[in-house]
Design an enzyme around this catalytic site. Structure first.
Site, PDB file in Angstrom:
ATOM      1  N   ASP A   1      49.420  38.623  65.604  1.00 49.38           N
ATOM      2  CA  ASP A   1      48.483  38.862  64.500  1.00 49.38           C
ATOM      3  C   ASP A   1      49.205  39.427  63.270  1.00 49.38           C
ATOM      4  O   ASP A   1      48.805  40.448  62.705  1.00 49.38           O
ATOM      5  CB  ASP A   1      47.377  39.842  64.925  1.00 49.38           C
ATOM      6  CG  ASP A   1      46.747  39.493  66.258  1.00 49.38           C
ATOM      7  OD1 ASP A   1      46.638  38.290  66.557  1.00 49.38           O
ATOM      8  OD2 ASP A   1      46.368  40.421  66.997  1.00 49.38           O
TER       9      ASP A   1
ATOM     10  N   GLU B   1      38.084  33.153  64.501  1.00 45.34           N
ATOM     11  CA  GLU B   1      38.537  34.513  64.233  1.00 45.34           C
ATOM     12  C   GLU B   1      39.739  34.482  63.291  1.00 45.34           C
ATOM     13  O   GLU B   1      40.210  33.417  62.883  1.00 45.34           O
ATOM     14  CB  GLU B   1      38.903  35.224  65.538  1.00 45.34           C
ATOM     15  CG  GLU B   1      40.083  34.608  66.276  1.00 45.34           C
ATOM     16  CD  GLU B   1      40.377  35.292  67.604  1.00 45.34           C
ATOM     17  OE1 GLU B   1      39.510  36.024  68.120  1.00 45.34           O
ATOM     18  OE2 GLU B   1      41.484  35.082  68.144  1.00 45.34           O
TER      19      GLU B   1
END
Length: 318
Positions: free
Chosen positions: A21, A197
């Site tokens: 991420d 997401e």
């Protein structure tokens, strides 16, 4: 005689091992600042360098650690660092110690000019329309307005998460309506889990491009794309057009699998767009992918087609 412009790549890949991420921002001071999820899910880290490749060997400092009890004690995920109105902010996901899947979005603030110094103050939780699983907050500005895009589970829907958008009153407060602009509708968005997401925005060529990640966080993880006109009402879901196929997927040829949770930065020349993402150098995973630490941070130049749309290509070789 003018100095030669800074070189663009080649970039070191992986740029950072076991850092998922990833979020890299280039500040006006010319420095790159890098943060990411660590495998222990227990802290927020920061690196800085004048070059992207320099982030690979830059000293990594811990700027915040999880609480031992209560809120913000588990699943410290997906920190993003932004400079907003003269201060630094980190949006990240966290859960309480006694309910580790009650994941919500939280905010830290640092008024120092350099995010590596000063004090990080906890500003609290971002309150959304529903008190449900929410994460992956991405703040951006457009036409004088500040927005937050994030992923959340909507009550009554079978989807795990969809992408929502809201205006912001300040970096920790939403204001006005909160609208769903994308839900996992295609088969490639629903492999393992029905997930949208990790939104990230890039404004170019009269359009607002928003990438997002879909499906489970294994080799099926991939990147989708939403597009809106720069002059459109971003809060109107009809303004956003979803590409029918993923725009960035794993490649057996280059040996990189499950690319996703990307962001964008700019190269050392100040002009070339750079794609930042994580991927694994192997396809098969034993057990829960969330327990596998092998997601590495990677970077590569982002290309553009003649029609002004981004061409993501494939994950480059290591």
């Amino acid at each position: 005689m003018k100095p030669a412009p800074p070189a663009v790549g080649p970039y070191r890949n992986p740029l950072a091992g076991q850092r998922a991420d990833p979020h890299i921002t280039r500040h006006t001071d010319g420095r790159y600042y890098f943060t990411a999820t660590v495998p222990a899910y227990d802290r927020i880290v920061l690196r800085s360098s004048h070059t992207l490749n320099g982030l690979a060997t830059a000293e990594e400092s811990v700027i915040w650690s999880r609480h031992a009890t209560g809120d913000m004690a588990a699943h410290i995920w997906a920190p993003e660092l932004h400079r907003i109105d003269g201060a630094w902010y980190i949006h990240f996901a966290a859960a309480p110690a006694d309910d580790v899947w009650k994941i919500r979005i939280w905010v830290l603030e640092n008024v120092s000019a350099d995010p590596r110094h000063g004090t990080w103050t906890e500003k609290g939780r971002i309150l959304t329309a529903w008190d449900t699983f929410s994460l992956d907050a991405h703040a951006f500005a457009h036409r004088g307005e500040r927005y937050l895009a994030w992923a959340q589970h909507e009550p009554g829907l079978t989807d795990n998460t969809a992408i929502f958008l809201s205006r912001m009153a300040d970096p920790w407060t939403l204001t006005g309506p909160q609208v769903r602009i994308s839900a996992p509708e295609h088969d490639w968005e629903r492999v393992g889990f029905a997930v949208n997401e990790g939104p990230a925005v890039l404004r170019r060529n009269g359009r607002v491009f928003m990438t997002y990640s879909a499906s489970a966080t294994d080799a099926n993880y991939c990147v989708g794309l939403l597009t809106a006109g720069a002059g459109s009402d971003l809060m109107d879901p009809a303004s956003w057009v979803k590409s029918p196929q993923p725009v960035f997927t794993g490649s057996a040829e280059t040996g990189q699998y499950g690319p996703g949770h990307n962001c964008f930065t700019v190269a050392e020349d100040g002009r070339t767009d750079v794609l930042v993402y994580h991927a694994r150098p192997y396809e098969e995973i034993a057990g829960d992918p969330l327990d596998d630490p092998g997601r590495d941070t990677r970077v590569q130049p982002l290309s553009w087609r003649a029609d002004g749309t981004p061409d993501f290509g494939v994950p480059v070789r290591s």
